[in-house]
Design a protein around this motif. Structure first.
Motif, PDB file in Angstrom:
ATOM      1  N   GLY A  50      19.799  14.238 -57.515  1.00  0.00           N
ATOM      2  CA  GLY A  50      19.405  14.150 -56.116  1.00  0.00           C
ATOM      3  C   GLY A  50      18.737  12.818 -55.844  1.00  0.00           C
ATOM      4  N   SER A  51      18.600  12.525 -54.581  1.00  0.00           N
ATOM      5  CA  SER A  51      17.939  11.277 -54.188  1.00  0.00           C
ATOM      6  C   SER A  51      16.445  11.389 -54.496  1.00  0.00           C
ATOM      7  N   ARG A  52      15.818  10.250 -54.577  1.00  0.00           N
ATOM      8  CA  ARG A  52      14.380  10.268 -54.884  1.00  0.00           C
ATOM      9  C   ARG A  52      13.644  10.930 -53.722  1.00  0.00           C
ATOM     10  N   LEU A  53      12.846  11.928 -54.088  1.00  0.00           N
ATOM     11  CA  LEU A  53      12.152  12.675 -53.054  1.00  0.00           C
ATOM     12  C   LEU A  53      10.678  12.786 -53.458  1.00  0.00           C
ATOM     13  N   SER A  54       9.843  12.196 -52.632  1.00  0.00           N
ATOM     14  CA  SER A  54       8.415  12.187 -52.938  1.00  0.00           C
ATOM     15  C   SER A  54       7.739  13.275 -52.113  1.00  0.00           C
ATOM     16  N   LEU A  55       7.117  14.203 -52.825  1.00  0.00           N
ATOM     17  CA  LEU A  55       6.539  15.353 -52.135  1.00  0.00           C
ATOM     18  C   LEU A  55       5.046  15.152 -51.890  1.00  0.00           C
ATOM     19  N   PRO A  56       4.605  15.437 -50.682  1.00  0.00           N
ATOM     20  CA  PRO A  56       3.153  15.439 -50.457  1.00  0.00           C
ATOM     21  C   PRO A  56       2.555  16.671 -51.136  1.00  0.00           C
ATOM     22  N   PRO A  57       1.261  16.634 -51.452  1.00  0.00           N
ATOM     23  CA  PRO A  57       0.648  17.722 -52.216  1.00  0.00           C
ATOM     24  C   PRO A  57       0.866  19.100 -51.593  1.00  0.00           C
ATOM     25  N   ASN A  58       0.896  19.188 -50.275  1.00  0.00           N
ATOM     26  CA  ASN A  58       0.988  20.514 -49.660  1.00  0.00           C
ATOM     27  C   ASN A  58       2.373  21.152 -49.844  1.00  0.00           C
ATOM     28  N   MET A  59       3.356  20.374 -50.320  1.00  0.00           N
ATOM     29  CA  MET A  59       4.688  20.955 -50.541  1.00  0.00           C
ATOM     30  C   MET A  59       4.922  21.333 -51.997  1.00  0.00           C
ATOM     31  N   VAL A  60       4.002  20.932 -52.863  1.00  0.00           N
ATOM     32  CA  VAL A  60       4.229  21.114 -54.300  1.00  0.00           C
ATOM     33  C   VAL A  60       4.122  22.580 -54.699  1.00  0.00           C
TER      34      VAL A  60
END
Lengths: 101, 514
Positions: B393-403
Motif C-alpha cells: 500500500g501507499s505510505r500512510l501516516s496515522l495520527p495517534p487517534n487512529m492507531v
C-alpha cells in the motif's frame, strides 16, 4: 642600705613647660627618664603648659620655663632648666641614687 | 616664747635663703640658655615670653607641617614630637615625650620598627608601619628614618606620613574593582540604580540582554518591566511596573523570585525571575536598589509542557479505562462462557496494548500504517508460521487517534481468520492492500485458500465491533463479505489529516471505543 627621709615617701612633681619649646621638651624627656629609672611606681608627674594658661604659673611663682617643682615631699623645691644635669637634679630632688637597685 | 620666735625666725631665714638660691639659679639658667621662656607680669596678668632663637622659624615649620615628626634619643625614647604626630595618635604631646617610641607602634610591628630604626641609623630608610592610637585603633603610616646629631649626641629623626586616607582610597578602589569584576562575570543581568532610579552600574549580561549601554539611563525607561509579585510577598499577585518596584524596594522591601517580563518587543516572549533589594550605605541609609534578572523562559516552557502532559496523561488514562470498560462489556455480552470471555478479552487487551506500545515508541507522534499491520499480524505471519500474509500500500501516516481503532480492527480480522478463515489452515493466505484516492483510504482484507465456508454465515461480535469502530472512530464504512471463496473485508475511511502542531505530540488522544 639606709634611705633618707625624703626617699621613704612618694614624689609629687609638677613640670612647667611652654608648649613645644626645645627646652621644655628636653626637660620633659629628661625628667621622664630619671623618674622611670629612680622613682618607678612611686611618683606622680603633672605637666603644666603655661602657653595654654599663663595664669597657672602664678600658683608656684614660676618665672622661667621649664621649671620643675617638687611639691611632695616638702619643702617645696624648684629646679629651673632642661634637667639635663642628672646628678644635680637627683640631688636637688633628694633622690638617693644608691637606693636604686 | 623666745625659743619659738627664734625657730620661726630661723625657718623664715631658711625659706628666704632657699628662694635666694632659686633666684640665683634662675638667673644662671637664663644666662646659660637653659630656659627658653619667661613668665612676666603684664597688665592683664602673667604673660609667657618665649626666648626664640635662630632655630625658631624651623621649629615652626616642623610644628605646622602635615607630617608627623619625631626625634628619638639613643635609647629610642621620644625626645620631641610635633603636634601633628601627637594629634595622629590622639595623645597630648607631653604624654609622648620621654617614652619609648615602640610603645606607640602596633605590637605586631614592633620588630619591624626596631629593624627600621637600626637601618635608619646607618642610612635613610622608610617602611610602612601601623601605629596604635589612644582609642586602640591602628593607623597605617609611612615612616622615614634618618640620623642626626643633637648637642653632639646621636639621635634619630622620624617623619611619619599618615596613610589612612590613602589606604582607604586603595580599599575603595579595590572594592570598586571587585564589584566591577563581579558585574562583568555575572551570568545574570544585574542592574544597580540610585535612589532616583537612574542606573549607575550594569553587568555585561544586562547590557547584552537589553542590547544597549544602560549606565546613566532611567531604569523605568531602559528596563520597562511588568512584575508579578510572588505569593509570599506583601502584595502577592499584584502586577507592578519597574517604577513601582523601585519605589517598593526604596522603602526597604526586598523581592525574591518575582516573575517578570520585559516590555520590549524583542523580549516580550521571554520570562525572567526578578530579585530586588535595597542598597544601603554605611550609616544604613537606602541609596538605591540592586536588581537581578534571571531568564527562566526554558523553565517556563518546560513547566507549561509538564502541566499539559499531566493533563494529557490524565485524559488518556481515563480514555483507556473507558475503552477497556467498553471492550469488556461488549466481549462479555457476546461470550457466555468464562473461558471464551477470557480468551477474547485477553486478545483485545493485547491489541490495545500493542497500539499503545507503538504510540509510545513513536512518542505519540504519527505511526506508519504498514508498521501497525506488520506488528498486528506477527502472531500469525512469519517465523514458524511461514509467509501467510502479504500486504502492500501507499505510505500512510496515522495520527495517534487512529492507531487504537485500526489496531482493534486488525486484531478482530486476524482473530477471525485464525478461528475460521485463512490462518486456520496451512495453505490459507491473507492479502492486505490499501491505497488513497486523496479523499479516502481504501483498505481491503482478502482471504484465499481458507477452509470452505459452509452454510449461512452469521456475522459475529467481531464483525459488529469492526463496523462500529470504523463507523464511530474512523468516520468510515466497513463492508464485510463472507464469500464462499474466502472472507473479504473492505474499509473506507477519510485520509488522515497531516498534523502541523508538532509541538503538541500528545494532544490527540484516541477516543474510546463505544
Amino acid at each position: 642600705m639606709k634611705k633618707n627621709a625624703e626617699d621613704l615617701s612618694g614624689y609629687n612633681l609638677r613640670l612647667y613647660i611652654a608648649g613645644q619649646t626645645p627646652k621644655s621638651i628636653a626637660a620633659l624627656s629628661n625628667l621622664r627618664g630619671l623618674c622611670e629609672k629612680y622613682l618607678s611606681g612611686r611618683y606622680r608627674l603633672d605637666v603644666v603648659d603655661v602657653m595654654a594658661d599663663p595664669a597657672l604659673a602664678q600658683r608656684d611663682e614660676i618665672i622661667a620655663i621649664p621649671t620643675l617643682v617638687r611639691c611632695v615631699p616638702e619643702p617645696i623645691k624648684r629646679i629651673i632648666g632642661d634637667l639635663g644635669n642628672s646628678d644635680r637634679v637627683l640631688t636637688r630632688l633628694g633622690i638617693d641614687v644608691s637606693a636604686k637597685v | 616664747m623666745k625659743g619659738i620666735a627664734k625657730k620661726i625666725q630661723a625657718s623664715e631665714v631658711e625659706t628666704l635663703r632657699l628662694r635666694l638660691t632659686e633666684a640665683e639659679e634662675a638667673l644662671q639658667a637664663i644666662a646659660k640658655g637653659s630656659v627658653d621662656a619667661l613668665v612676666v607680669g603684664g597688665p592683664r596678668g602673667p604673660v609667657v615670653s618665649t626666648l626664640a632663637g635662630a632655630q625658631e622659624p624651623y621649629r615652626l615649620v616642623v610644628e605646622r607641617m602635615h607630617e608627623g615628626a619625631l626625634t628619638l634619643g639613643e635609647d629610642r625614647r621620644i625626645l620631641y614630637s610635633n603636634r601633628h604626630f601627637a594629634h595622629l595618635l590622639g595623645y597630648p604631646v607631653a604624654h609622648l615625650v620621654g617614652k619609648p617610641v615602640a610603645n606607640f607602634v602596633a605590637p605586631e610591628d614592633a620588630a619591624r620598627l626596631a629593624d627600621l630604626l637600626d637601618h635608619g641609623a646607618k642610612q635613610p630608610a622608610s617602611r610602612e608601619l601601623k601605629f596604635r592610637r589612644r582609642d586602640g585603633s591602628a593607623t597605617p603610616a609611612l615612616v622615614g628614618v634618618g640620623s642626626l646629631t643633637l648637642d653632639q649626641t646621636p639621635a634619630l629623626l622620624l617623619i611619619i606620613t599618615d596613610l589612612t586616607a590613602q589606604k582607604h582610597s586603595e580599599e575603595l578602589a579595590a572594592a570598586e574593582r571587585f564589584a566591577r569584576s563581579i558585574l562583568e562575570q555575572a551570568t545574570e543581568a544585574v542592574v544597580v540604580c540610585n535612589a532616583d532610579g537612574r542606573i549607575t552600574k550594569a553587568s555585561f549580561a544586562a547590557e547584552r540582554l537589553l542590547d544597549k549601554p544602560l549606565e546613566g539611563k532611567l531604569l523605568a525607561d531602559a528596563v520597562p518591566m511588568e512584575v508579578e509579585l510572588p505569593a509570599e510577598a506583601h502584595h502577592s499577585g499584584v502586577r507592578m511596573s519597574s517604577r513601582e518596584v523601585l519605589e517598593l524596594v526604596l522603602e526597604r522591601h526586598s523581592l525574591r523570585g518575582a516573575e517578570a517580563q520585559i516590555c520590549l518587543p524583542r523580549l516580550h516572549e521571554k520570562h525572567f525571575l526578578l530579585s530586588a533589594g535595597p542598597l544601603s550605605d554605611e550609616p544604613g541609609g537606602c541609596i538605591g536598589c540592586i536588581f537581578t534578572l534571571t531568564e527562566i523562559t526554558d523553565r517556563k516552557r518546560a513547566e507549561t509542557q509538564q502541566t499539559m502532559l499531566v493533563a494529557e496523561l490524565n485524559h488518556r488514562v481515563k480514555n483507556i479505562l473507558a475503552i477497556v470498560q467498553s471492550v469488556a462489556w461488549q466481549t462479555l455480552s457476546a461470550n457466555h462462557s468464562p473461558s471464551e470471555f477470557k480468551r477474547a478479552f485477553d486478545g483485545r487487551l493485547r491489541a490495545l496494548s500493542l497500539a499503545h506500545d507503538i504510540l509510545t515508541q513513536g512518542r505519540w507522534g504519527h505511526v506508519d500504517f504498514e508498521q501497525l499491520v506488520e506488528r498486528s499480524l506477527a502472531p500469525y505471519h512469519g517465523g514458524d508460521h511461514g509467509m501467510r500474509a502479504q500486504w502492500s500500500g501507499s505510505r500512510l501516516s496515522l495520527p495517534p487517534n487512529m492507531v487504537v481503532p485500526l489496531s482493534m480492527v486488525l486484531h478482530e480480522l486476524s482473530t477471525n481468520a485464525a478461528k475460521y478463515g485463512a490462518f486456520s489452515v496451512e495453505h490459507g493466505r491473507v492479502n492486505i492492500a490499501w491505497r488513497s484516492d486523496g479523499v479516502n483510504v481504501l483498505f481491503t482484507w482478502t482471504e484465499t485458500n481458507g477452509p470452505p465456508v459452509k452454510g449461512e454465515i452469521k456475522a459475529g461480535f467481531g464483525s459488529k465491533l469492526i463496523s462500529r469502530v470504523v463507523s464511530y472512530d474512523l468516520l468510515g464504512t466497513a463492508d464485510l463479505d463472507f464469500d464462499r471463496e474466502g472472507f473479504r473485508c473492505a474499509l473506507t475511511f477519510p485520509v488522515p489529516k497531516l498534523r502541523t502542531d508538532a509541538l503538541r505530540p500528545l494532544s490527540a488522544a484516541p477516543s474510546p471505543v463505544h
